[in-house]
Design an enzyme around this catalytic site. Sequence first.
Site, PDB file in Angstrom:
ATOM      1  N   GLY C  72       0.822  -1.203   0.000  1.00 62.36           N
ATOM      2  CA  GLY C  72       0.000   0.000   0.000  1.00 62.36           C
ATOM      3  C   GLY C  72       0.863   1.262   0.000  1.00 62.36           C
ATOM      4  O   GLY C  72       0.541   2.250  -0.662  1.00 62.36           O
ATOM      5  N   ASN C 152      -7.666   4.279   8.817  1.00 58.28           N
ATOM      6  CA  ASN C 152      -7.151   3.072   9.451  1.00 58.28           C
ATOM      7  C   ASN C 152      -7.231   3.107  10.966  1.00 58.28           C
ATOM      8  O   ASN C 152      -7.215   2.070  11.605  1.00 58.28           O
ATOM      9  CB  ASN C 152      -5.711   2.824   9.020  1.00 58.28           C
ATOM     10  CG  ASN C 152      -4.844   4.061   9.088  1.00 58.28           C
ATOM     11  OD1 ASN C 152      -5.192   5.092   8.504  1.00 58.28           O
ATOM     12  ND2 ASN C 152      -3.745   3.992   9.792  1.00 58.28           N
ATOM     13  N   GLN C 180      -7.550   0.110   3.609  1.00 58.60           N
ATOM     14  CA  GLN C 180      -8.389  -0.494   4.657  1.00 58.60           C
ATOM     15  C   GLN C 180      -9.756  -0.910   4.132  1.00 58.60           C
ATOM     16  O   GLN C 180     -10.511  -1.579   4.839  1.00 58.60           O
ATOM     17  CB  GLN C 180      -8.577   0.500   5.816  1.00 58.60           C
ATOM     18  CG  GLN C 180      -7.325   0.754   6.635  1.00 58.60           C
ATOM     19  CD  GLN C 180      -6.920  -0.452   7.487  1.00 58.60           C
ATOM     20  OE1 GLN C 180      -7.729  -1.344   7.756  1.00 58.60           O
ATOM     21  NE2 GLN C 180      -5.659  -0.503   7.871  1.00 58.60           N
ATOM     22  N   SER C 200      -3.539  -3.058  -0.534  1.00 57.52           N
ATOM     23  CA  SER C 200      -2.434  -3.839   0.012  1.00 57.52           C
ATOM     24  C   SER C 200      -2.962  -5.206   0.423  1.00 57.52           C
ATOM     25  O   SER C 200      -3.926  -5.310   1.187  1.00 57.52           O
ATOM     26  CB  SER C 200      -1.846  -3.097   1.215  1.00 57.52           C
ATOM     27  OG  SER C 200      -0.718  -3.777   1.697  1.00 57.52           O
ATOM     28  N   ALA C 201      -2.325  -6.273  -0.071  1.00 60.11           N
ATOM     29  CA  ALA C 201      -2.860  -7.627   0.098  1.00 60.11           C
ATOM     30  C   ALA C 201      -2.986  -8.054   1.560  1.00 60.11           C
ATOM     31  O   ALA C 201      -3.936  -8.744   1.918  1.00 60.11           O
ATOM     32  CB  ALA C 201      -1.982  -8.627  -0.661  1.00 60.11           C
ATOM     33  N   HIS C 202      -2.051  -7.641   2.401  1.00 62.90           N
ATOM     34  CA  HIS C 202      -2.059  -8.180   3.772  1.00 62.90           C
ATOM     35  C   HIS C 202      -3.149  -7.564   4.642  1.00 62.90           C
ATOM     36  O   HIS C 202      -3.230  -7.865   5.832  1.00 62.90           O
ATOM     37  CB  HIS C 202      -0.693  -8.011   4.438  1.00 62.90           C
ATOM     38  CG  HIS C 202      -0.353  -6.604   4.819  1.00 62.90           C
ATOM     39  ND1 HIS C 202      -0.546  -6.096   6.082  1.00 62.90           N
ATOM     40  CD2 HIS C 202       0.148  -5.575   4.094  1.00 62.90           C
ATOM     41  CE1 HIS C 202      -0.148  -4.833   6.126  1.00 62.90           C
ATOM     42  NE2 HIS C 202       0.267  -4.493   4.937  1.00 62.90           N
ATOM     43  N   THR C 238      11.444  -7.841 -11.635  1.00 64.39           N
ATOM     44  CA  THR C 238      10.938  -9.191 -11.866  1.00 64.39           C
ATOM     45  C   THR C 238       9.682  -9.375 -11.019  1.00 64.39           C
ATOM     46  O   THR C 238       9.704  -9.120  -9.817  1.00 64.39           O
ATOM     47  CB  THR C 238      11.996 -10.227 -11.470  1.00 64.39           C
ATOM     48  OG1 THR C 238      13.187  -9.944 -12.195  1.00 64.39           O
ATOM     49  CG2 THR C 238      11.518 -11.628 -11.789  1.00 64.39           C
ATOM     50  N   CYS C 327       2.042   1.502  12.529  1.00 65.89           N
ATOM     51  CA  CYS C 327       3.354   1.982  12.107  1.00 65.89           C
ATOM     52  C   CYS C 327       3.947   2.943  13.114  1.00 65.89           C
ATOM     53  O   CYS C 327       5.150   3.052  13.222  1.00 65.89           O
ATOM     54  CB  CYS C 327       3.249   2.718  10.785  1.00 65.89           C
ATOM     55  SG  CYS C 327       2.427   1.741   9.563  1.00 65.89           S
TER      56      CYS C 327
HETATM   57  C1  LIG Z   1      -4.782   3.434   5.151  1.00 69.01           C
HETATM   58  C2  LIG Z   1      -3.468   2.781   4.931  1.00 69.01           C
HETATM   59  N1  LIG Z   1      -2.693   3.196   3.909  1.00 69.01           N
HETATM   60  C3  LIG Z   1      -1.511   2.624   3.647  1.00 69.01           C
HETATM   61  C4  LIG Z   1      -1.022   1.608   4.424  1.00 69.01           C
HETATM   62  C5  LIG Z   1       0.311   1.023   4.069  1.00 69.01           C
HETATM   63  O1  LIG Z   1       0.206  -0.278   3.591  1.00 69.01           O
HETATM   64  P1  LIG Z   1       1.511  -1.208   3.532  1.00 69.01           P
HETATM   65  O2  LIG Z   1       1.970  -1.352   4.935  1.00 69.01           O
HETATM   66  O3  LIG Z   1       1.058  -2.456   2.922  1.00 69.01           O
HETATM   67  O4  LIG Z   1       2.518  -0.497   2.711  1.00 69.01           O
HETATM   68  C6  LIG Z   1      -1.791   1.143   5.525  1.00 69.01           C
HETATM   69  C7  LIG Z   1      -1.348   0.060   6.422  1.00 69.01           C
HETATM   70  O5  LIG Z   1      -0.316  -0.001   6.976  1.00 69.01           O
HETATM   71  C8  LIG Z   1      -3.040   1.746   5.770  1.00 69.01           C
HETATM   72  O6  LIG Z   1      -3.807   1.349   6.779  1.00 69.01           O
HETATM   73  C1  LIG Z   2      22.222  -6.800 -12.768  1.00 70.35           C
HETATM   74  C2  LIG Z   2      20.791  -6.714 -12.380  1.00 70.35           C
HETATM   75  N1  LIG Z   2      20.334  -5.632 -11.749  1.00 70.35           N
HETATM   76  C3  LIG Z   2      19.055  -5.515 -11.362  1.00 70.35           C
HETATM   77  C4  LIG Z   2      18.142  -6.499 -11.616  1.00 70.35           C
HETATM   78  C5  LIG Z   2      16.740  -6.307 -11.183  1.00 70.35           C
HETATM   79  O1  LIG Z   2      16.374  -7.169 -10.142  1.00 70.35           O
HETATM   80  P1  LIG Z   2      14.846  -7.397  -9.813  1.00 70.35           P
HETATM   81  O2  LIG Z   2      14.214  -7.971 -11.040  1.00 70.35           O
HETATM   82  O3  LIG Z   2      14.827  -8.306  -8.651  1.00 70.35           O
HETATM   83  O4  LIG Z   2      14.254  -6.069  -9.504  1.00 70.35           O
HETATM   84  C6  LIG Z   2      18.568  -7.659 -12.303  1.00 70.35           C
HETATM   85  C7  LIG Z   2      17.659  -8.790 -12.663  1.00 70.35           C
HETATM   86  O5  LIG Z   2      16.621  -8.679 -13.223  1.00 70.35           O
HETATM   87  C8  LIG Z   2      19.922  -7.765 -12.698  1.00 70.35           C
HETATM   88  O6  LIG Z   2      20.364  -8.841 -13.336  1.00 70.35           O
END
Ligand SMILES: Cc1ncc(COP(=O)(O)O)c(C=O)c1O
Ligand SMILES: Cc1ncc(COP(=O)(O)O)c(C=O)c1O
Lengths: 142, 142, 397, 397
Positions: C72, C152, C180, C200-202, C238, C327
Amino acid sequence: MYSEKVLDHFQNPRNVGEIENPDGVGQAGNPKCGDIMKIYLRVEDDIITDIKFKTFGCASAIASSSMATELVKGRSIDEAWDLTNSAVAEALDGLPPIKMHCSVLAEEAIHAAINDYRKRKGLPVIEGKEYDHDHGHATEVD
Amino acid sequence: MYSEKVLDHFQNPRNVGEIENPDGVGQAGNPKCGDIMKIYLRVEDDIITDIKFKTFGCASAIASSSMATELVKGRSIDEAWDLTNSAVAEALDGLPPIKMHCSVLAEEAIHAAINDYRKRKGLPVIEGKEYDHDHGHATEVD
Amino acid sequence: MSGQVYLDYAATTFTAPEVVSAMAPYFTQSFGNPSSIYSFSEENRRAIAESRQKVADVIGASRDEIYFTSGGTEADNWALKGVAWRNRAKGNHVITTKIEHHAVLYAAKFLQENGFEVTFLDVDPEGRVRPEDVARALTDRTILVSVMFANNEIGTIQPVAKIGALCRERGVPFHTDAVQAVAHVPIDVKAMNIDLLSMSAHKFYGPKGVGALYVRKGIRIENLIHGGGQERGRRATTENVAGIVGLGAAIELTSSRMKESSARIAALRDILIDGVMKNIPYAKFNGAPSGERLPNNANFSFIGIEGETLLLDLDREGVYASTGSACSSGSLDPSHVLMAIGLTHEQAHGSLRMTLGEETTEEHVRHVLEVLPRIVKRRREMSPLWEDFLKSIEGGR
Amino acid sequence: MSGQVYLDYAATTFTAPEVVSAMAPYFTQSFGNPSSIYSFSEENRRAIAESRQKVADVIGASRDEIYFTSGGTEADNWALKGVAWRNRAKGNHVITTKIEHHAVLYAAKFLQENGFEVTFLDVDPEGRVRPEDVARALTDRTILVSVMFANNEIGTIQPVAKIGALCRERGVPFHTDAVQAVAHVPIDVKAMNIDLLSMSAHKFYGPKGVGALYVRKGIRIENLIHGGGQERGRRATTENVAGIVGLGAAIELTSSRMKESSARIAALRDILIDGVMKNIPYAKFNGAPSGERLPNNANFSFIGIEGETLLLDLDREGVYASTGSACSSGSLDPSHVLMAIGLTHEQAHGSLRMTLGEETTEEHVRHVLEVLPRIVKRRREMSPLWEDFLKSIEGGR
Ligand SMILES: Cc1ncc(COP(=O)(O)O)c(C=O)c1O
Ligand SMILES: Cc1ncc(COP(=O)(O)O)c(C=O)c1O
């Protein structure tokens, strides 16, 4: 990513090779973009009785060459001229947007071969066609 | 996060409460920071014979109050004055950097109570001490 | 969690076992890099596309408007900085509120330090942003409005559709931090005229470390993370395939049971609120009333007690709750949200948030109602503020 | 992967089963938010601290110099943009190279668009950055040098220690993108005078979507992602606990077997290289010789053939390889790395990268050596470029 048809024509391309003493030869593309297509024609009574190609390029470039040669073989050179890149792409059950330019290349190479044939026959070459070599940046959002 | 000692003094604080008609009362902190500590003294012959506290604040504030009162109970007021916040923190087996200010608060509250006692006795109050209420921002890198 | 009463679902949820199962194949089996063209990565690409579709379906967007992020916070940062950076030529004014999550608040402050003007709107005492205030704050140079979907800390749901409509009318992009809200309350980005939305998935039984930003087609936004061409050139790295699959599985699962879960959870929440208000003298209820708040959120202030004390006392009783935003628990500043709704410092420091979820039972709530009054009573007895408070109300009689 | 020959370990690795097991408890059991103060989250905080220590140990840093990110790309972006932004008052010049990963390259280009001057250094024909070139490029206004530890396409290992020494001498922060190197070749940030270093878990048998940035104590860097106080105020977002634990487990596992694995893999790689060079006419070997390249990397150009063709033909034979960077496979531009080492467009388009790993066997290599010459021969026969090439060498005789 690729349709069955594209993969089939890539893996078993039709009309690969050269024609000795052809009636027309055309080439399109450039190594910078990674595609070069060369078309050889045998023409008898304005009919394309044989056609061969050699292609340097990705799978869709090879499949496009193969399909395009299939589509124009046995046709008159005027009919062949009217073959559009979208007809080639359609016959392949579509190409990814980023690869559409390969079908354009096929159209362009055939045009070049036909114009070469016309030149050798003393016919005026057909000009003015603009080829859209936009490398499919349409896939990029925004 | 907290040592066993901190948790013990937080959960079972010593010397909680008030003293009726105390010989000295002192207070430190403010609600903005979330901590207020109030200390009541009973002093006989310059010896702190009884001490009580009331504290609004986090666990380490309550634990610091509890520990500080334990450390000065039975001491002379001069000895009590010399109690430093680091002595309180050490006696608690340490506090997280961000919570060190709680021990400062305890020192400050005891000083305030002692000065109140001195004032009531007609003794000059001791001044000039600067309390470091930096809220542990030392934990922040950079 | 046997014998434990977890009441901090707004801080984070467990990852649902179904979600964990959905993710499993993408660690050791279908592990290919989705950007690779060989057949081995086809499964991966398909799985990502499916997840994208699931997200789009839940919020009424189309698949190519969804971009996966690392959470998020990244989504919020991207929305604010990305829109601001890209539209600098049009203007330098951003509107947000005083009750946003730090992810929005500090991104906005970063913009302030970099030549943007930011208006931080006030809220009413129940934590509502007034659409009139947004309308009044809009200028010709406003390039973004960001108002959270639901808060939140105090759970207040904002009049997002109204704000969306008036932003659309003025042609100003509208972002909402729906971290939220997603999968907990109904959202339709088209009907509500939302241009950008963070999730945010969690927060909905998915894994930590993955989120998404919805960006309506046509909205111009600079990248936050530059590099490879992933996410259609908008967000490089990636792909976190397992995480993305987890987000998709979680949003599908959680939104599919939203209606019944919300009803069940809100009912328990109301038992909790009623019990606290009845059994603890001078408890203050924070936020909007039941119909206008998140179904799972209860927030109180207990004058005379500092929040951390409550958390640790509850912890001893096996109850896990929160004071203000998770946080900022490490911080000493009273919650900016509670200050913004007009609480005193004492009240803000004495707040307790309990947020319910899938595994919350009536027994859990009864347990809290049994231990909390005792805890509050005991801690108040050692508080000089409580003593002062009692004197002040006696004096007032 | 039965019957399959995965030779794209540089694009991504599988997550090791041990690593998956280490991560498992953090989804459904120890799922608390690490920022929460209750006892339930203690396990989480401990696990994160342990992971941080493991990372620090492997690169010779101290624990509080390690910050977790969402991957290598974010780490690279953060290093470049963070250092540049924070040190603008000191200067606006950044030095990097023409062979960096897109994550560094496009972050540098973003800086260029925002008032910074960027020098992109050339490399020698084997892909080496010359330390003299770095020294020559340094000015009074240089605030950052970023040179990758080892190249992801051609495997060339850079003279990082020399570059680090000369940057330290001049007091200029030195960043290295060590995404391909960490846990595969020895790294010591202190001995090598490295100030910032990027890594990514999925390159060493960890999960995708998590990485780390080492920032030497004292280096000033602006945040990339603002919000909550996680990662000691430097990188906001609820911690990806499972991912972080996975990174820690993976770096420990992979570096513990580094010596023997490298030897085994390099030996297989050399069999592959020898076989290809012997059995395929006019194959060109790209990058530095064995001692100066990543143990697992082999890179060739086959004049007359376009890379995608090779990948698809190999795919039919159950072999998964890459042409240039995995990220750019969707693109049509020839690899910037291959162009930078002086290849022609034709050669660059005809490149094949095979990267070996833990599950690579001699059988795999033999299989490639059996099918590849046939594939190259067949595709060359339908290539007009090959025809031209043959004529040109005949003409040359
Ligand atoms: C309203 C709100 N925005 C943003 C976030 C940030 O999400 P995350 O911790 O997944 O980055 C949170 C939770 O921490 C939230 O409650
Ligand atoms: C040299 C180098 N730098 C950066 C990256 C980026 O890493 P990531 O895909 O985990 O963000 C890669 C691989 O994709 C890489 O080979």
